[in-house]
Write an enzyme that holds these catalytic residues in place. Structure first.
Site, PDB file in Angstrom:
ATOM      1  N   ASP B 303       0.855  -1.177   0.000  1.00  0.00           N
ATOM      2  CA  ASP B 303       0.000   0.000   0.000  1.00  0.00           C
ATOM      3  C   ASP B 303       0.891   1.226   0.000  1.00  0.00           C
ATOM      4  O   ASP B 303       1.913   1.246   0.671  1.00  0.00           O
ATOM      5  CB  ASP B 303      -0.869   0.017   1.264  1.00  0.00           C
ATOM      6  N   GLN B 376     -20.992  12.928  -1.363  1.00  0.00           N
ATOM      7  CA  GLN B 376     -21.763  13.506  -2.469  1.00  0.00           C
ATOM      8  C   GLN B 376     -21.088  14.771  -3.013  1.00  0.00           C
ATOM      9  O   GLN B 376     -20.837  14.908  -4.197  1.00  0.00           O
ATOM     10  CB  GLN B 376     -23.195  13.855  -2.025  1.00  0.00           C
ATOM     11  N   LYS B 397     -13.202  23.874  -0.097  1.00  0.00           N
ATOM     12  CA  LYS B 397     -12.013  23.300  -0.738  1.00  0.00           C
ATOM     13  C   LYS B 397     -12.373  21.873  -1.130  1.00  0.00           C
ATOM     14  O   LYS B 397     -13.170  21.211  -0.446  1.00  0.00           O
ATOM     15  CB  LYS B 397     -10.812  23.332   0.208  1.00  0.00           C
ATOM     16  N   ASP B 520      -4.798  -4.301   6.541  1.00  0.00           N
ATOM     17  CA  ASP B 520      -5.399  -4.151   7.861  1.00  0.00           C
ATOM     18  C   ASP B 520      -6.922  -4.111   7.830  1.00  0.00           C
ATOM     19  O   ASP B 520      -7.580  -4.537   8.755  1.00  0.00           O
ATOM     20  CB  ASP B 520      -4.851  -2.902   8.557  1.00  0.00           C
TER      21      ASP B 520
END
Lengths: 613, 692
Positions: B303, B376, B397, B520
């Site tokens: 990852d 959304q 933002k 995890d």
């Protein structure tokens, strides 16, 4: 070491190596069904064979079925050959009126020829009819060789495959090998041999008047043909009369000898040239005549000798290249080639060196010519002996039994390492596979990965069969050797006692268990014990490696292939080559060192001290 | 990462000594066929003493028994550490009294009676009675008992730090824990089972190696048994009597010397030690098979976040739109992020503070309304009501497309310069966050991933070992490619969903590759289960912990690389000791063969025969030669126990280089070393008059 000898050696190895890629690629094409220049002529024959036998060339076999086909063919071959040998008296083409073979000799010979060992417990010209030699034995020289190649092809093909259960069709591989490789090459080689004076005739043995008649003493026979004997006092080595417990001289029966004038000689002939080319090319080695290629009619000239020598190596060398093409890794093939060649040349070097050392027992006279042919000389005798044992051929042009102990050790060593210094056609390479797998196994662990070979992970199954392939023949050599030296049936056949006698027996079982067929000489092997024991050793030596090789590749073919990465053990390059060489030497040395100590090593030490057997 | 779990070596050794005698039981010996042969040999030589109790035979007999004991000792030593650890853990499992919440009241019940779903209260000093999830409060917890990490960790309700493990100790504050596992099924139980049960099955490589070793053993038995007939045959030809040493003890000594006892005796110790080494790095493996597979891994799925890059993206730059002052942008950005608790949000606040000295201000109050991030709108921000003559402000933002839609819906113009800046940032691997106020675009915040130091070198090492690294990230392909290039991974999957991970694993596996991954989350569970090596983080969800075949107690994603190295080391140790064991045989032949057959064909009494020349070590007598070989063979097992437990040195190098190195050390070294030591033992034996 003369210039002439060096030129011969360089030519021999040079031509062999140069032919390797050419013949190897040709064989690869034949087995993968690609068109070759022989196809226009021979493809109809191939198709005819399939049509006549009902073989479906597209049918594929699993490894077990493939093995079964090999076993079936060999067993049927054995049974028919044994029948021929035991009934040859009543069969055609027997101008010399040879008698039927004993059951044990027939048993031994039949297995020996069907398994490509071609060990001979007999002298061909003395016991075999033309029918037995050609229809009986010669056929198997072709087929057993082609079968060996077929198995190697299946092995190579399977290693290239992934996630499938089948490895090819034995009957197709056998047919292709026989039609496009074995028969054409035999014809190609028979012609110059016949030109050099090897007979190719079907008439009866010739009789010749001797230029110098001589007289010899022979046992006097009575009317029934039994030797007449008289009783004489027994003497020991020093000529002293042997006394029994009561002080009476011990009496023994001795034949009565009479002089006989010899002024003519029977010269056995026959269709030798075709037999000879096949014997040399396909690692058979079973000679037409008892003394094999030391016989002037089997090996008449230096050129014939050179051609026959070359015939020993070309197909075994080419098989390695063919294997490389089949598995798609030519670099790997050349690495194996180098290892095989290295061991081969090294054994030749040691033997040649040992053979030109002075021998205190014979007043340090060199060269040692006992057991060698005048027209071959030392170098060619040694090169032949080494070639025929490094490569599972087993023919001889001198008697190894007469070599210096350390020189005689080398053919034995070549046999005991398992016939992998090119080895037999097909079997040399697939036997080498076991050593490669053991190497990959140990080396693979040592680099921190589950061992992989050609992109396939090796598991317990592969490890099991690889050790079976190597160890069973070794056991089949050691166990009967140990039995033979303590059994009366074993010791009574030996021409010599002590270390030399042991060498004779070890050599015999070594060659049998490795399907070589070479003879050390000196051992009378045509007895029920040796015939049967050697026959059994031959069976184990043939089928253990075949079963092991097919079982391994059958498993590997069903696995996925992993692309090599930087973490994969490279199976080429000098690191791998040296490791492989080390494994081969260590395995053979650890198995046979004690036996070799008690044989050739002790003999060598004793010879230096002036004692022989 | 260092473990606080201390080993008491003297008690470990004492226990191992006792165990090595216990393991002489045939039931244990039969498990290892190579050592079983030695064991049988010891019994036979012991019986032989009734027939011929010479000083030589007694010594042979003793040393054969020692060989068995040394091998048992090696195994016991390796097992001891794990056992001690498991015992330690088991102590923690001792029943505690839990303060169960029943209708709001604390009731004391034994921990064993807790059921899933029960709520218990833990206050400072309490042991957490069962595995569970914090549902109320925040506390520091000392987890050193299981992780070895002495610094307490924070556990709080909600989020991904809510899991607590039974047996750990609360050191501050009060928490309420909802029980998630009943007794017998807890993480601690699973840990103990893992530590103790990891040896249950032989790994595939061990089985294969065992077959090779057993076959070699069988071969050497044949070789040795074939010797007496050949020797006696020679003896007869030499006209000598009783000159070859082929008594039962001598033959058995030879067999024991030749069969691969060194690796045979250490094989199981190596396997256990491999698992143990992982454990000391706080990784628990469910099976030896998993450790072995780690050595074979071809591809690492990593990852991005936490493994390749430091935690989360951080704001590094403000890029204002034309006509907008930089500090205006910074101010707006900070305002919009004040309530944003994500690491990105915090980094924006920090950047504004550092660069423009903008202090966080008191933004609580009825005038301020924070707009949280939602899936959304894909934006967050703040609404400031008009006050003190200032107009109302709506600051947002968010991702490029969402802010654009928002601006345009307010009738504003999304200026080209901002579009260009966004594109530039994306191409460079950054993440652009567009800031807008009402209908105006103010500019762009550059969020960047910080690649961990040294990780690139680590990946380069992996590449030389033939291991490819694949980065998994949710970023878009452009961003992902830039980070991939910076970190030096071989490949990446952008915009990865859990299914993509699984698909990639399956795809690589279909090509025969072995995959390792670390994960995890619950959505990692299928991939963890599918991967050949799935390391679950201890901090992760229960589903993940159960799906993987290893658990990393430190929850350190970089651990995967160490796991691979330990796996490789394990295989290398086995290979090296096998090579060493076989190479040793050469010298033993040179010691024993001349001893057995040295006076064969001697021409005068007291003289020597030709094979005496093979006594190249000039050993004093046949007895001392055979004894020296047997003693060396036994002592080498003890001498190599540390190596077996520690593993051979591992370096990230190419396969051919490693092979060459190890062949030289263990192959060539294995041939030479015993010559030296057999000679030394011989000298010593003669000096103390144990052999003539």
């Amino acid at each position: 070491m003369t210039t002439n000898e060096i030129i011969q050696i360089v030519l021999f190895f040079g031509i062999g190596i140069a032919l390797t890629p050419i013949l190897g690629r040709f064989m690869f094409k034949v087995y993968t069904g690609e068109k070759t220049w022989l196809h226009p002529v021979l493809q109809p024959v191939e198709k005819l064979v399939y049509w006549a036998t009902g073989i479906d060339p597209a049918e594929e076999m699993t490894w077990l079925r493939y093995l079964w086909a090999v076993v079936l063919m060999t067993t049927v071959g054995f049974a028919s050959l044994m029948a021929i040998l035991m009934t040859q008296k009543w069969l055609p083409f027997n101008p010399a009126g040879q008698d039927n073979l004993s059951w044990h000799l027939a048993f031994n010979t039949a297995w020996s020829f069907t398994c490509n060992a071609d060990w001979q417990s007999y002298s061909g010209e003395a016991v075999m009819s033309y029918f037995s030699q050609t229809i009986g034995l010669s056929v198997h020289q072709f087929i057993s060789g082609a079968a060996g190649l077929a198995i190697l092809v299946a092995v190579g093909r399977a290693l290239k495959r992934a996630s499938v259960k089948t490895i090819g069709n034995f009957w197709v591989d056998l047919t292709r090998g026989t039609i496009y490789i074995v028969i054409p090459l035999s014809i190609l080689w028979a012609i110059p041999l016949a030109w050099q004076g090897v007979p190719q005739a079907w008439q009866n043995y010739a009789t010749a008047k001797l230029v110098e008649p001589y007289t010899t003493s022979v046992p006097k026979l009575d009317d029934k043909g039994n030797a007449i004997t008289k009783s004489v006092p027994k003497t020991d080595d020093k000529g002293q009369a042997v006394k029994d417990d009561k002080g009476q001289p011990v009496m023994v029966d001795q034949p009565v000898m009479v002089d006989q004038k010899v002024d003519e000689q029977i010269i056995p002939v026959g269709p030798v040239a075709s037999f000879e080319s096949c014997k040399q090319l396909f690692t058979n080695g079973g000679g037409w005549f008892g003394v094999n290629s030391a016989h002037p009619l089997e090996n008449p000239t230096p050129l014939a000798n050179f051609l026959e020598l070359l015939a020993i190596i070309i197909v075994p060398m080419a098989q390695v290249f063919m294997f490389g093409l089949l598995v798609g890794n030519v670099k790997h093939a050349w690495c194996i080639f180098a290892v095989m060649l290295g061991l081969y040349v090294a054994s030749f070097g040691v033997a040649w060196w040992a053979e030109v050392q002075p021998n205190p027992v014979t007043d340090n006279i060199v060269p040692h010519m006992e057991g060698k042919e005048q027209r071959e000389g030392v170098m060619n005798s040694v090169l032949w002996g080494i070639s025929a044992t490094a490569i599972d051929n087993g023919s001889v042009n001198s008697m190894h039994d007469s070599w210096m102990p350390l020189a005689g050790l080398m053919p034995m060593w070549n046999i005991l390492v398992g016939e992998i210094e090119f080895g037999g056609i097909g079997c040399g390479m697939y036997c080498m596979l076991f050593h490669i797998l053991i190497t990959v196994f140990i080396a693979g662990l040592m680099i921190g990965r589950t061992p992989e070979y050609l992109g396939k992970k090796l598991d317990a199954w592969c490890a099991t069969w690889a050790v079976i392939g190597v160890l069973l023949p070794n056991a089949a050599c050691l166990i009967p050797t140990a039995m033979s030296v303590v059994m009366d049936a074993g010791t009574s056949s030996m021409a010599n006692q002590g270390p030399h006698g042991l060498s004779e027996v070890l050599y015999a079982f070594g060659e049998a268990a490795n399907n070589n067929g070479s003879a050390f000489a000196g051992l009378n092997a045509n007895t029920p014990w040796y015939d049967v024991a050697l026959g059994v050793a031959i069976i184990i030596g043939r089928f253990a490696p075949i079963a092991a090789a097919l079982a391994i590749v059958g498993r590997l073919a069903s696995k996925k292939t992993v692309e090599p990465s930087a973490g994969t053990l490279p199976t080429h390059g000098w690191t791998f080559g040296l490791t492989l060489t080390g494994v081969i030497i260590i395995v053979a040395a650890l198995t046979f060192f004690p036996a070799l100590c008690l044989g050739p090593f002790i003999e060598h030490g004793l010879m230096l001290a002036g004692r022989t057997f | 990462m260092s473990t606080s779990f201390k080993i008491n070596y003297s008690s470990l050794i004492r226990q191992a000594v006792i165990d090595s005698f216990k393991k002489l039981h045939p039931r244990d010996e039969i498990k290892n066929l190579v050592m079983f042969v030695v064991w049988l040999g010891s019994i036979l030589t012991t019986l032989w003493l009734f027939k011929d109790c010479s000083r030589f035979n007694v010594q042979i007999c003793l040393w054969l028994w020692f060989t068995c004991l040394f091998a048992n000792f090696a195994e016991a030593m390796a097992e001891g550490r794990g056992k001690a650890h498991a015992d330690e853990l088991r102590k923690m499992r001792t029943k505690t009294v839990a303060k169960k919440l029943v209708n709001g009241k604390e009731v004391s019940v034994p921990s064993s009676e807790l059921k899933i779903g029960d709520r218990v209260v833990c206050t400072p000093g309490d042991l957490v009675p069962a595995d569970g999830e914090v549902v109320e409060g925040i506390a520091t917890v000392d987890e050193s008992a299981i992780t070895g990490e002495s610094a307490p960790v924070v556990r709080e309700s909600g989020g991904d730090r809510s899991a607590v493990t039974g047996g750990t100790r609360v050191t501050s504050d009060r928490i309420v824990v909802r029980v998630t596992a009943e007794e017998g099924n807890s993480f601690l139980d699973r840990m103990i089972a893992m530590i103790e049960g990891a040896r249950r099955q032989l790994t595939p490589n061990e089985i294969a190696l065992n077959i090779v070793l057993v076959s070699l053993t069988a071969l050497f038995i044949v070789v040795v048994l074939a010797l007496p007939p050949m020797a006696l045959f020679n003896e007869k030809a030499a006209g000598q009597t009783d000159v070859v040493l082929t008594s039962l003890p001598v033959l058995l000594a030879l067999i024991v010397c030749l069969i691969p006892t060194t690796i045979g005796g250490l094989l199981s110790a190596i396997g256990i030690a491999g698992i143990d080494r992982l454990m000391r790095r706080n990784v628990l493996a469910t099976s030896g098979r998993a450790v072995e597979a780690a050595g074979d891994v071809d591809v690492l799925l990593l990852d991005k976040t936490g493994t390749i890059t430091l935690g989360n993206r951080q704001a590094t730059e403000f890029i204002p739109a034309p006509g907008v002052a930089l500090d205006v942008l910074a101010d707006a950005a900070q305002l919009a992020s004040l309530a944003d608790e994500t690491p990105e949000g915090r980094s924006i606040v920090t950047l504004a503070k550092e660069k423009f000295n903008l202090r966080g201000r008191d933004v609580a109050g009825p005038l301020v309304k924070f707009v949280p991030f939602s899936a959304q709108t894909r934006m967050s921000g703040v609404d400031l009501a008009a006050h003190d003559g200032k107009a109302a402000r709506q600051i947002r933002k968010g991702a490029d497309a969402s802010v654009r839609a928002w601006v345009e819906s307010h009738g504003g113009l999304y200026v080209n310069e901002v579009v260009a800046a966004v594109e530039k940032i994306s191409r460079a691997g950054g993440t652009p966050l567009v800031v807008a106020e009402n209908e105006n675009v103010l500019g762009v915040i550059l969020l960047k991933d910080i690649v961990k130091g040294g990780i690139k070198e680590r990946f380069a090492q992996l590449r030389t070992m033939g291991i490819r690294t694949v980065m998994i990230t949710g970023d878009n392909p452009l961003t992902a490619a830039a980070i991939a290039a910076e970190a030096g991974v071989d490949d990446f999957i952008a915009q990865a969903k859990p299914e993509d991970k699984l698909a990639r694993i399956r795809q690589e596996q279909s090509g025969g590759k072995l995959i390792a991954m670390i994960g995890d989350g619950t959505n990692d569970a299928p991939s963890l289960a599918q991967a050949d090596v799935g390391v679950a983080m201890n901090s992760g969800t229960q589903a993940a912990r159960e799906a993987g075949n290893m658990v990393d107690l430190d929850s350190n994603p970089t651990k995967l690389i160490e796991v691979v190295e330990i796996g490789k080391q394990l295989l290398m140790t086995r290979g090296a000791l096998t090579t060493f064991s076989i190479a040793n045989d050469v010298s033993k032949y040179f010691a024993i063969i001349p001893a057995m057959f040295g006076i064969l064909y001697a021409t005068k009494p007291g003289g020597v025969g030709p094979l005496d020349k093979m006594n190249i070590m000039y050993l004093h007598s046949p007895e001392s030669a055979i004894l020296s070989a047997v003693i060396f063979n036994a002592l080498i097992i003890v001498a190599l126990i540390p190596l077996a437990l520690k593993g051979v040195k591992y370096q990230p190098l190419g396969a051919a280089v490693i092979l060459r190195k190890n062949m030289l050390i263990y192959g060539v070294g294995g041939i030479i070393v015993p010559f030296i030591f057999i000679k030394l033992i011989d000298v010593l034996l003669v000096a103390v008059h144990l052999a003539p």
